[in-house]
Design an enzyme around this catalytic site. Structure first.
Site, PDB file in Angstrom:
ATOM      1  N   HIS A 188       0.849  -1.214  -0.088  1.00  0.00           N
ATOM      2  CA  HIS A 188      -0.097  -0.093   0.005  1.00  0.00           C
ATOM      3  C   HIS A 188       1.055   1.351  -0.167  1.00  0.00           C
ATOM      4  O   HIS A 188       0.664   2.248  -0.860  1.00  0.00           O
ATOM      5  CB  HIS A 188      -0.924   0.047   1.295  1.00  0.00           C
ATOM      6  CG  HIS A 188      -1.760  -0.985   1.433  1.00  0.00           C
ATOM      7  ND1 HIS A 188      -1.922  -1.849   2.495  1.00  0.00           N
ATOM      8  CD2 HIS A 188      -2.766  -1.473   0.305  1.00  0.00           C
ATOM      9  CE1 HIS A 188      -3.041  -2.646   2.237  1.00  0.00           C
ATOM     10  NE2 HIS A 188      -3.532  -2.484   1.234  1.00  0.00           N
ATOM     11  N   LYS A 228     -16.972  -6.084   6.982  1.00  0.00           N
ATOM     12  CA  LYS A 228     -15.550  -6.785   7.131  1.00  0.00           C
ATOM     13  C   LYS A 228     -15.408  -6.989   8.555  1.00  0.00           C
ATOM     14  O   LYS A 228     -15.106  -6.044   9.203  1.00  0.00           O
ATOM     15  CB  LYS A 228     -14.467  -6.146   6.461  1.00  0.00           C
ATOM     16  CG  LYS A 228     -14.783  -6.616   4.725  1.00  0.00           C
ATOM     17  CD  LYS A 228     -13.326  -6.164   3.981  1.00  0.00           C
ATOM     18  CE  LYS A 228     -13.447  -6.504   2.730  1.00  0.00           C
ATOM     19  NZ  LYS A 228     -12.252  -6.115   1.876  1.00  0.00           N
ATOM     20  N   ARG A 257      -1.918  -6.146  -8.234  1.00  0.00           N
ATOM     21  CA  ARG A 257      -0.962  -7.265  -7.766  1.00  0.00           C
ATOM     22  C   ARG A 257      -0.853  -8.164  -9.214  1.00  0.00           C
ATOM     23  O   ARG A 257       0.201  -8.314  -9.541  1.00  0.00           O
ATOM     24  CB  ARG A 257      -1.135  -7.811  -6.591  1.00  0.00           C
ATOM     25  CG  ARG A 257      -0.756  -7.146  -5.324  1.00  0.00           C
ATOM     26  CD  ARG A 257      -1.441  -7.519  -4.058  1.00  0.00           C
ATOM     27  NE  ARG A 257      -2.784  -7.628  -4.246  1.00  0.00           N
ATOM     28  CZ  ARG A 257      -3.767  -7.391  -3.191  1.00  0.00           C
ATOM     29  NH1 ARG A 257      -3.147  -7.916  -2.157  1.00  0.00           N
ATOM     30  NH2 ARG A 257      -5.104  -7.418  -3.241  1.00  0.00           N
ATOM     31  N   SER A 281      -2.976  -7.661   3.054  1.00  0.00           N
ATOM     32  CA  SER A 281      -3.207  -7.347   4.468  1.00  0.00           C
ATOM     33  C   SER A 281      -3.711  -8.675   5.261  1.00  0.00           C
ATOM     34  O   SER A 281      -3.163  -9.118   6.516  1.00  0.00           O
ATOM     35  CB  SER A 281      -4.184  -6.566   4.565  1.00  0.00           C
ATOM     36  OG  SER A 281      -4.056  -5.056   4.086  1.00  0.00           O
TER      37      SER A 281
HETATM   38  P1  ADP Z   1      -9.739  -3.717  -0.295  1.00  0.00           P
HETATM   39  O1  ADP Z   1     -10.071  -1.978  -0.334  1.00  0.00           O
HETATM   40  O2  ADP Z   1     -10.100  -4.633  -1.412  1.00  0.00           O
HETATM   41  O3  ADP Z   1     -10.355  -4.290   0.850  1.00  0.00           O
HETATM   42  P2  ADP Z   1      -6.880  -3.214   0.461  1.00  0.00           P
HETATM   43  O4  ADP Z   1      -7.349  -2.195   1.442  1.00  0.00           O
HETATM   44  O5  ADP Z   1      -6.153  -4.556   0.943  1.00  0.00           O
HETATM   45  O6  ADP Z   1      -8.098  -3.969  -0.483  1.00  0.00           O
HETATM   46  O7  ADP Z   1      -6.290  -2.552  -0.940  1.00  0.00           O
HETATM   47  C1  ADP Z   1      -6.508  -1.263  -1.400  1.00  0.00           C
HETATM   48  C2  ADP Z   1      -6.021  -1.224  -2.782  1.00  0.00           C
HETATM   49  O8  ADP Z   1      -4.402  -1.532  -2.664  1.00  0.00           O
HETATM   50  C3  ADP Z   1      -6.726  -2.346  -3.763  1.00  0.00           C
HETATM   51  O9  ADP Z   1      -6.757  -1.707  -4.918  1.00  0.00           O
HETATM   52  C4  ADP Z   1      -5.574  -3.576  -3.672  1.00  0.00           C
HETATM   53  O10 ADP Z   1      -5.486  -4.074  -4.852  1.00  0.00           O
HETATM   54  C5  ADP Z   1      -4.290  -2.700  -3.581  1.00  0.00           C
HETATM   55  N1  ADP Z   1      -3.121  -3.405  -2.882  1.00  0.00           N
HETATM   56  C6  ADP Z   1      -3.169  -4.204  -1.786  1.00  0.00           C
HETATM   57  N2  ADP Z   1      -2.019  -4.887  -1.550  1.00  0.00           N
HETATM   58  C7  ADP Z   1      -0.920  -4.466  -2.641  1.00  0.00           C
HETATM   59  C8  ADP Z   1       0.219  -4.674  -2.863  1.00  0.00           C
HETATM   60  N3  ADP Z   1       1.075  -5.402  -2.061  1.00  0.00           N
HETATM   61  N4  ADP Z   1       0.773  -3.893  -4.127  1.00  0.00           N
HETATM   62  C9  ADP Z   1      -0.106  -3.174  -4.774  1.00  0.00           C
HETATM   63  N5  ADP Z   1      -1.336  -2.801  -4.493  1.00  0.00           N
HETATM   64  C10 ADP Z   1      -1.932  -3.418  -3.548  1.00  0.00           C
END
Ligand code: ADP
Length: 162
Positions: A17, A41, A90, A129
């Site tokens: 992130h 969630k 990813r 996460s």
């Molecule tokens: P969500 O909003 O789907 O619950 P997250 O909070 O985990 O997901 O992630 C927010 C955004 O960051 C999403 O677009 C996810 O694809 C992206 N993301 C999560 N982990 C990574 C990573 N390791 N590298 C690049 N982008 C990521």
């Protein structure tokens, strides 16, 4: 001003992130990282805790602010007068889900909210996460996945839970 929002659960924020935040901050005049308060969630960290982690991690990025929202992203973006959403990709597995969200947001906002995708830096491609939480729950090493201060907070949470 060319502003964007990076919405997500960030439960907790990972180095993946943070990499997207740092890169997006260079592309836009202003970036708002906004934690989605998704009651559906079952989160490890409260919204306030996730916001303060993000604030600490981005304190040196002068054009980044951290916020939270609930409800639809298009309504929040409209309120904030933001027309671009940033999301990370990813692997191909993210693509279908992200494509659907992006198209829904564009349709629902009547074209006023578009999505920009940043592909992950390869060293973080495996990171999520949920894997951080799973590894930590078994006392595994998450030092390659999150900043050190976040790792301490995650381990503390699992101590509280056990
Ligand atoms: P969500 O909003 O789907 O619950 P997250 O909070 O985990 O997901 O992630 C927010 C955004 O960051 C999403 O677009 C996810 O694809 C992206 N993301 C999560 N982990 C990574 C990573 N390791 N590298 C690049 N982008 C990521």
């Amino acid at each position: 001003m060319n502003s964007a929002v990076y919405p997500g659960s960030f439960d907790p924020m990972t180095l993946g992130h943070l990499d997207i935040i740092q890169r997006a901050a260079k592309m836009f005049d202003h970036l708002t990282v906004s934690v989605l308060d998704n009651k559906a969630k079952n989160a490890l960290f409260s919204v306030q805790e996730r916001v303060s982690i993000l604030k600490e991690a981005t304190k040196d990025l002068s054009n980044v602010t951290v916020d939270s929202f609930n409800g639809l992203l298009i309504d929040y973006a409209k309120q904030q007068d933001i027309h671009i959403s940033v999301r990370g990709l990813r692997a191909i597995t993210d693509f279908e889900y992200e494509l659907q969200i992006a198209q829904t947001n564009r349709k629902l906002s009547q074209g006023t909210l578009d999505t920009v995708f940043l592909t992950t830096s390869l060293e973080y491609a495996y990171l999520s996460s949920s894997s951080v939480k799973e590894i930590a729950s078994f006392h595994g090493d998450i030092s390659q996945c999150v900043p050190e201060f976040v790792a301490e907070l995650v381990y503390e949470k699992f101590k509280e839970h056990n």
